[in-house]
Write a protein that holds these residues in place. Structure first.
Motif, mmCIF file in Angstrom:
data_model
loop_
_atom_site.group_PDB
_atom_site.id
_atom_site.type_symbol
_atom_site.label_atom_id
_atom_site.label_comp_id
_atom_site.label_asym_id
_atom_site.label_seq_id
_atom_site.Cartn_x
_atom_site.Cartn_y
_atom_site.Cartn_z
ATOM 1 N N UNK A 44 0.781 -1.156 -0.076
ATOM 2 C CA UNK A 44 0.080 -0.098 -0.121
ATOM 3 C C UNK A 44 0.808 1.195 0.164
ATOM 4 N N UNK A 45 1.819 1.132 0.723
ATOM 5 C CA UNK A 45 2.805 2.383 0.648
ATOM 6 C C UNK A 45 3.359 2.616 -0.651
ATOM 7 N N UNK A 67 4.099 5.240 -5.876
ATOM 8 C CA UNK A 67 4.039 5.085 -7.281
ATOM 9 C C UNK A 67 3.000 5.757 -7.839
ATOM 10 N N UNK A 68 1.733 6.062 -7.213
ATOM 11 C CA UNK A 68 0.568 6.804 -7.675
ATOM 12 C C UNK A 68 0.998 8.197 -7.744
ATOM 13 N N UNK A 69 1.432 8.787 -6.674
ATOM 14 C CA UNK A 69 1.934 10.159 -6.640
ATOM 15 C C UNK A 69 3.314 10.323 -7.544
ATOM 16 N N UNK A 70 3.986 9.423 -7.877
ATOM 17 C CA UNK A 70 4.969 9.829 -8.634
ATOM 18 C C UNK A 70 4.401 9.822 -10.005
ATOM 19 N N UNK A 80 13.777 5.929 -6.998
ATOM 20 C CA UNK A 80 14.264 5.379 -5.970
ATOM 21 C C UNK A 80 13.960 6.325 -4.557
ATOM 22 N N UNK A 81 13.917 7.428 -4.511
ATOM 23 C CA UNK A 81 13.301 8.128 -3.478
ATOM 24 C C UNK A 81 12.010 7.742 -3.170
ATOM 25 N N UNK A 82 11.086 7.684 -4.222
ATOM 26 C CA UNK A 82 9.717 7.187 -3.559
ATOM 27 C C UNK A 82 9.730 5.939 -2.815
ATOM 28 N N UNK A 83 10.515 5.150 -3.509
ATOM 29 C CA UNK A 83 10.417 3.799 -2.825
ATOM 30 C C UNK A 83 11.133 3.854 -1.401
#
Length: 179
Positions: A29-30, A35-38, A73-76
């Motif tokens: 979920x996180x 990913x959605x925001x990205x 990478x930062x979003x992950x």
């Protein structure tokens, strides 16, 4: 003994831990939220990147492909950090997760200001974007300060994000001054 590490007997689940299936679902979920925001945040970039290709950019600007790779990478890392905070049930974490929740809209707002509004507002959009990214960097720093006491790993995972925001702010400032 580290204060932010759950302790339990070998082979038993620590008090306050969640079942593995719930933890995996939360991690997914996180990651999905990040990913959605990205993806949503990349829309103004993809739709209005022509002006940036012709813009006067800072001499230290990395190649274009590096931005997408770095943000992925930062979003992950952000998602994993938030998950580590979420799963730590022995410490109050509501404030930390609220800070994380506040970072997501800021991630959407900056590309909208910088890329989306530049064709309409010109340089004024770049200055507004600089204010947004400065707030974003400050908020991300607050996230590090909230995450670290709950999970050292989560706090450390957020540090490259803060660094990239400061670096991006320098690129934004250069663009605002020179375009």
């Amino acid at each position: 003994m580290l204060l932010n590490v759950e302790q339990s007997a070998p082979g038993t689940r620590a008090p306050g831990t969640r079942p593995p299936r719930q933890q995996i679902a939360a991690l997914v979920g996180f990651l999905a939220a990040s990913l959605a925001v990205s993806l949503i945040g990349s829309l103004p970039i993809r739709m209005n990147s022509d002006w940036y290709a012709a813009a006067d950019t800072a001499p230290w600007t990395p190649p274009g492909w590096m931005f997408g790779s770095a943000w992925l990478v930062l979003y992950a890392a952000m998602a994993v950090a938030a998950w580590l905070v979420w799963r730590q049930r022995l410490f109050p974490r509501r404030a930390a997760l609220r800070v994380y929740g506040g970072l997501l809209p800021l991630n959407l707002l900056w590309p909208l200001m910088f890329f989306g509004l530049y064709p309409v507002m010109g340089t004024a959009a770049l200055w507004l974007a600089l204010l947004v990214i400065a707030a974003h960097a400050a908020f991300a720093t607050v996230a590090v300060l909230h995450f670290g006491p709950i999970s050292t790993t989560a706090g450390v995972l957020m540090l490259p994000y803060v660094s990239w925001l400061v670096f991006s702010a320098s690129l934004n400032l250069y663009a605002a001054l020179n375009n």
